[in-house]
Every structure is written in structure tokens, then in C-alpha cells.
Design a protein around this motif. Structure first.
Motif, PDB file in Angstrom:
ATOM      1  N   TYR A 129     -37.984 -32.392 -18.359  1.00 53.07           N
ATOM      2  CA  TYR A 129     -37.560 -33.762 -18.067  1.00 53.07           C
ATOM      3  C   TYR A 129     -38.784 -34.658 -18.142  1.00 53.07           C
ATOM      4  N   VAL A 130     -38.786 -35.569 -19.095  1.00 61.20           N
ATOM      5  CA  VAL A 130     -39.938 -36.444 -19.327  1.00 61.20           C
ATOM      6  C   VAL A 130     -39.431 -37.884 -19.262  1.00 61.20           C
ATOM      7  N   ARG A 131     -39.853 -38.622 -18.243  1.00 66.84           N
ATOM      8  CA  ARG A 131     -39.281 -39.955 -18.050  1.00 66.84           C
ATOM      9  C   ARG A 131     -40.291 -40.928 -17.460  1.00 66.84           C
ATOM     10  N   ASN A 132     -40.231 -42.162 -17.956  1.00 67.68           N
ATOM     11  CA  ASN A 132     -40.973 -43.284 -17.375  1.00 67.68           C
ATOM     12  C   ASN A 132     -42.488 -43.138 -17.466  1.00 67.68           C
ATOM     13  N   ASN A 133     -42.961 -42.524 -18.553  1.00 65.82           N
ATOM     14  CA  ASN A 133     -44.397 -42.449 -18.808  1.00 65.82           C
ATOM     15  C   ASN A 133     -44.716 -43.491 -19.886  1.00 65.82           C
ATOM     16  N   ILE A 134     -45.176 -44.652 -19.477  1.00 66.60           N
ATOM     17  CA  ILE A 134     -45.167 -45.823 -20.358  1.00 66.60           C
ATOM     18  C   ILE A 134     -46.186 -45.754 -21.488  1.00 66.60           C
ATOM     19  N   SER A 135     -47.209 -44.856 -21.379  1.00 66.87           N
ATOM     20  CA  SER A 135     -48.225 -44.743 -22.424  1.00 66.87           C
ATOM     21  C   SER A 135     -48.042 -43.491 -23.291  1.00 66.87           C
ATOM     22  N   LEU A 136     -47.051 -42.681 -22.989  1.00 70.90           N
ATOM     23  CA  LEU A 136     -46.845 -41.435 -23.716  1.00 70.90           C
ATOM     24  C   LEU A 136     -46.436 -41.726 -25.155  1.00 70.90           C
ATOM     25  N   GLU A 137     -47.187 -41.164 -26.115  1.00 70.35           N
ATOM     26  CA  GLU A 137     -46.961 -41.451 -27.530  1.00 70.35           C
ATOM     27  C   GLU A 137     -46.266 -40.317 -28.269  1.00 70.35           C
ATOM     28  N   SER A 138     -46.405 -39.083 -27.795  1.00 70.12           N
ATOM     29  CA  SER A 138     -45.795 -37.932 -28.460  1.00 70.12           C
ATOM     30  C   SER A 138     -45.705 -36.781 -27.473  1.00 70.12           C
ATOM     31  N   MET A 139     -45.148 -35.666 -27.938  1.00 71.80           N
ATOM     32  CA  MET A 139     -45.056 -34.459 -27.120  1.00 71.80           C
ATOM     33  C   MET A 139     -46.138 -33.455 -27.514  1.00 71.80           C
ATOM     34  N   GLU A 140     -47.153 -33.930 -28.224  1.00 70.49           N
ATOM     35  CA  GLU A 140     -48.226 -33.051 -28.680  1.00 70.49           C
ATOM     36  C   GLU A 140     -48.896 -32.362 -27.494  1.00 70.49           C
ATOM     37  N   GLY A 144     -46.624 -24.540 -28.394  1.00 67.21           N
ATOM     38  CA  GLY A 144     -46.316 -23.140 -28.119  1.00 67.21           C
ATOM     39  C   GLY A 144     -44.962 -22.920 -27.472  1.00 67.21           C
ATOM     40  N   LEU A 145     -44.300 -23.990 -27.052  1.00 68.82           N
ATOM     41  CA  LEU A 145     -43.026 -23.865 -26.353  1.00 68.82           C
ATOM     42  C   LEU A 145     -41.916 -23.472 -27.317  1.00 68.82           C
ATOM     43  N   THR A 146     -41.253 -22.341 -27.038  1.00 69.03           N
ATOM     44  CA  THR A 146     -40.186 -21.867 -27.913  1.00 69.03           C
ATOM     45  C   THR A 146     -38.802 -21.975 -27.274  1.00 69.03           C
ATOM     46  N   THR A 147     -38.730 -21.895 -25.936  1.00 71.32           N
ATOM     47  CA  THR A 147     -37.432 -21.822 -25.259  1.00 71.32           C
ATOM     48  C   THR A 147     -37.398 -22.695 -24.012  1.00 71.32           C
ATOM     49  N   ILE A 148     -36.335 -23.488 -23.905  1.00 70.43           N
ATOM     50  CA  ILE A 148     -36.012 -24.203 -22.671  1.00 70.43           C
ATOM     51  C   ILE A 148     -34.645 -23.697 -22.236  1.00 70.43           C
ATOM     52  N   ASP A 149     -34.558 -23.010 -21.110  1.00 66.72           N
ATOM     53  CA  ASP A 149     -33.272 -22.457 -20.686  1.00 66.72           C
ATOM     54  C   ASP A 149     -32.311 -23.530 -20.191  1.00 66.72           C
ATOM     55  N   LEU A 166     -43.118 -30.524 -30.527  1.00 62.38           N
ATOM     56  CA  LEU A 166     -42.006 -29.636 -30.174  1.00 62.38           C
ATOM     57  C   LEU A 166     -41.590 -28.743 -31.339  1.00 62.38           C
ATOM     58  N   GLU A 167     -42.452 -28.618 -32.337  1.00 62.71           N
ATOM     59  CA  GLU A 167     -42.092 -27.876 -33.552  1.00 62.71           C
ATOM     60  C   GLU A 167     -41.806 -26.397 -33.299  1.00 62.71           C
ATOM     61  N   GLY A 168     -42.330 -25.822 -32.228  1.00 61.83           N
ATOM     62  CA  GLY A 168     -42.086 -24.414 -31.935  1.00 61.83           C
ATOM     63  C   GLY A 168     -40.773 -24.152 -31.228  1.00 61.83           C
ATOM     64  N   LEU A 169     -40.128 -25.204 -30.770  1.00 61.79           N
ATOM     65  CA  LEU A 169     -38.896 -25.060 -29.976  1.00 61.79           C
ATOM     66  C   LEU A 169     -37.724 -24.649 -30.858  1.00 61.79           C
ATOM     67  N   SER A 186     -38.355 -41.441 -34.937  1.00 64.07           N
ATOM     68  CA  SER A 186     -37.964 -40.211 -35.639  1.00 64.07           C
ATOM     69  C   SER A 186     -37.731 -39.085 -34.645  1.00 64.07           C
ATOM     70  N   LEU A 187     -36.825 -38.174 -35.013  1.00 63.32           N
ATOM     71  CA  LEU A 187     -36.602 -36.961 -34.226  1.00 63.32           C
ATOM     72  C   LEU A 187     -37.359 -35.775 -34.810  1.00 63.32           C
ATOM     73  N   THR A 188     -38.205 -36.052 -35.793  1.00 64.15           N
ATOM     74  CA  THR A 188     -39.048 -35.006 -36.348  1.00 64.15           C
ATOM     75  C   THR A 188     -39.879 -34.386 -35.228  1.00 64.15           C
ATOM     76  N   GLY A 189     -39.885 -33.075 -35.198  1.00 66.68           N
ATOM     77  CA  GLY A 189     -40.471 -32.332 -34.089  1.00 66.68           C
ATOM     78  C   GLY A 189     -39.448 -31.368 -33.532  1.00 66.68           C
ATOM     79  N   LEU A 190     -38.158 -31.719 -33.723  1.00 64.23           N
ATOM     80  CA  LEU A 190     -37.067 -30.829 -33.311  1.00 64.23           C
ATOM     81  C   LEU A 190     -36.544 -30.010 -34.487  1.00 64.23           C
ATOM     82  N   ASP A 191     -37.312 -29.958 -35.566  1.00 66.97           N
ATOM     83  CA  ASP A 191     -36.866 -29.382 -36.837  1.00 66.97           C
ATOM     84  C   ASP A 191     -36.448 -27.923 -36.743  1.00 66.97           C
TER      85      ASP A 191
END
Length: 222
Positions: A129-140, A144-149, A166-169, A186-191
Motif C-alpha cells: 500500500y503506497v499512498r500520499n507520498n508527494i515526491s515519489l516518482e517511481s517504484m524503483e 526483486g519483488l516477485t509476489t504480493i499475496d 515492479l518488473e519482477g512482479l 504509463s503502467l509499464t513496470g507491471l509487464d
């Protein structure tokens, strides 16, 4: 558990250098002079939750470098000058959820620009859950994250322009909600996501022009 809060002159948690395991939860909250977590280098395991909240002078998480597993939930919110998650580099698994900011507008980490520092994380047992981080530019930093249950929610991060990182997810066990990220183009990163166990909600992302990035999604719902 260990609860360290409302110590206005505490600069760092020195004196805990021999601590290597906590069976319950560890909380640092409202320690207004706390600038670093140096002194916790020996800590490898937190069996319960790790809460880092409202420490307005904290600039990094250096000091948690030995931490490998958290059995419960990791919450990082309202740390005004926290620009990086460096210090969590050896964290590999979170048994519960990962909250970077929460539901209140003021609850984010306003200086955080990326997820760098979470490079070793491979699995989250609950939700991300990532919310209200006003300077966040990416999920870089989450490569290494492959699974979110649980579910993946990215909400009200008005500087985020892509989901790069998020390319490993591959699997999201719950739903996917991407809501009100005004610069997201773009939603690139969820590929590489092939399955989402719950519903998908993508709305009010004013710069988003296509759903490219979900091309490999094969199943939605149980």
C-alpha cells in the motif's frame, strides 16, 4: 515488544547494539530529534510489526542493515525528511503488509522519491500500500519483488510518473488499485504480472493514456 516514542532528545538508538532478535513488534514513533537508527546493526529479525512513524528528523533507515525478515507488517509514514529507504537493503521477506504512507493526506513521507533500499525484498505476505507520498516518482528499488499475496494499491502519489521497479512482479493475490496519481503516464513496470486474484480499479490518473503494461495479464479473480 519494543516501543520507543515521544523521546524528544533521542538522536539515535545507541545502546541496543547487542540486540539481534525481537519476538514481537518494534516501534519508533514521534521521536522528533531522531536522525538515524544507527545502533541496531545487529538486529536480524522482527517477529511482529515494525513501525516507523512521525519521526520528523529521520533522513534514512541506516542502522537496520542486518534486518532480514519481518514477521508482521512494516509501516513507514509521516517521516518528513526521509528521502530514501536505504538501510533495509538486506530485508528479504515481510510476512504481513507493507505500508508506505497510509490513508490520511498528511500520512505520507513527503521527501521520499523512490523505493531504493528495498532491493532485496522478494515477497510480501499481505498487501503493498503506497499512498500520499508527494515526491515519489517511481517504484524503483522493488525490482526483486516477485509476489504480493494481498492487494497492490498505489494511490494519491502525485509525482509518480511510472511503475518502473515492479518488473519482477508476477503475481498479485488480491486486487489492484491505481487511483488518483496525477502524473502517472504509463503502467509499464507491471509487464510481467500474469495473475491478479481480485478486482482491478484504475481511475482518476489524469496523465494515463493507455493500459499498456498489463499485456501479459492472463487471469483476473479467483
Amino acid at each position: 515488544y519494543v516501543d520507543i516514542r515521544l523521546n524528544n532528545d533521542l538522536i539515535r538508538p545507541g545502546g541496543l547494539m547487542g540486540l539481534f532478535s525481537i519476538g514481537g513488534s518494534l516501534t519508533f514513533r514521534e521521536n522528533h530529534a531522531l536522525a538515524s537508527l544507527t545502533g541496531l546493526e545487529g538486529l536480524t529479525t522482527v517477529g511482529g510489526d515494525l513501525n516507523i512513524r512521525e519521526n520528523v528528523s529521520l533522513t534514512s533507515l541506516t542502522g537496520l542493515d542486518g534486518l532480514a525478515t519481518i514477521g508482521g507488517t512494516l509501516t513507514i509514514e509521516q517521516n518528513y525528511w526521509l528521502g530514501t529507504l536505504t538501510g533495509l537493503d538486506n530485508l528479504t521477506s515481510i510476512g504481513g503488509s507493507l505500508y508506505i504512507g497510509t490513508g490520511f493526506v498528511s500520512s505520507g513521507n513527503p521527501s521520499l522519491t523512490s523505493m531504493a533500499g528495498l532491493d532485496g525484498l522478494t515477497s510480501i505476505g499481505g498487501r503493498l500500500y503506497v499512498r500520499n507520498n508527494i515526491s515519489l516518482e517511481s517504484m524503483e528499488g522493488l525490482e526483486g519483488l516477485t509476489t504480493i499475496d494481498g492487494s497492490l494499491t498505489i494511490n494519491h502519489n502525485n509525482s509518480i510518473v511510472s511503475l518502473a521497479g515492479l518488473e519482477g512482479l508476477t503475481t498479485i493475490g488480491g486486487g489492484l488499485a491505481i487511483v488518483e496519481n496525477n502524473s502517472l503516464a504509463s503502467l509499464t513496470g507491471l509487464d510481467n504480472v500474469t495473475s491478479i486474484g481480485g478486482d482491478i480499479s484504475i481511475k482518476n490518473n489524469n496523465a494515463l493514456t493507455s493500459l499498456t503494461g498489463l499485456d501479459n495479464l492472463a487471469s483476473i479473480g479467483d
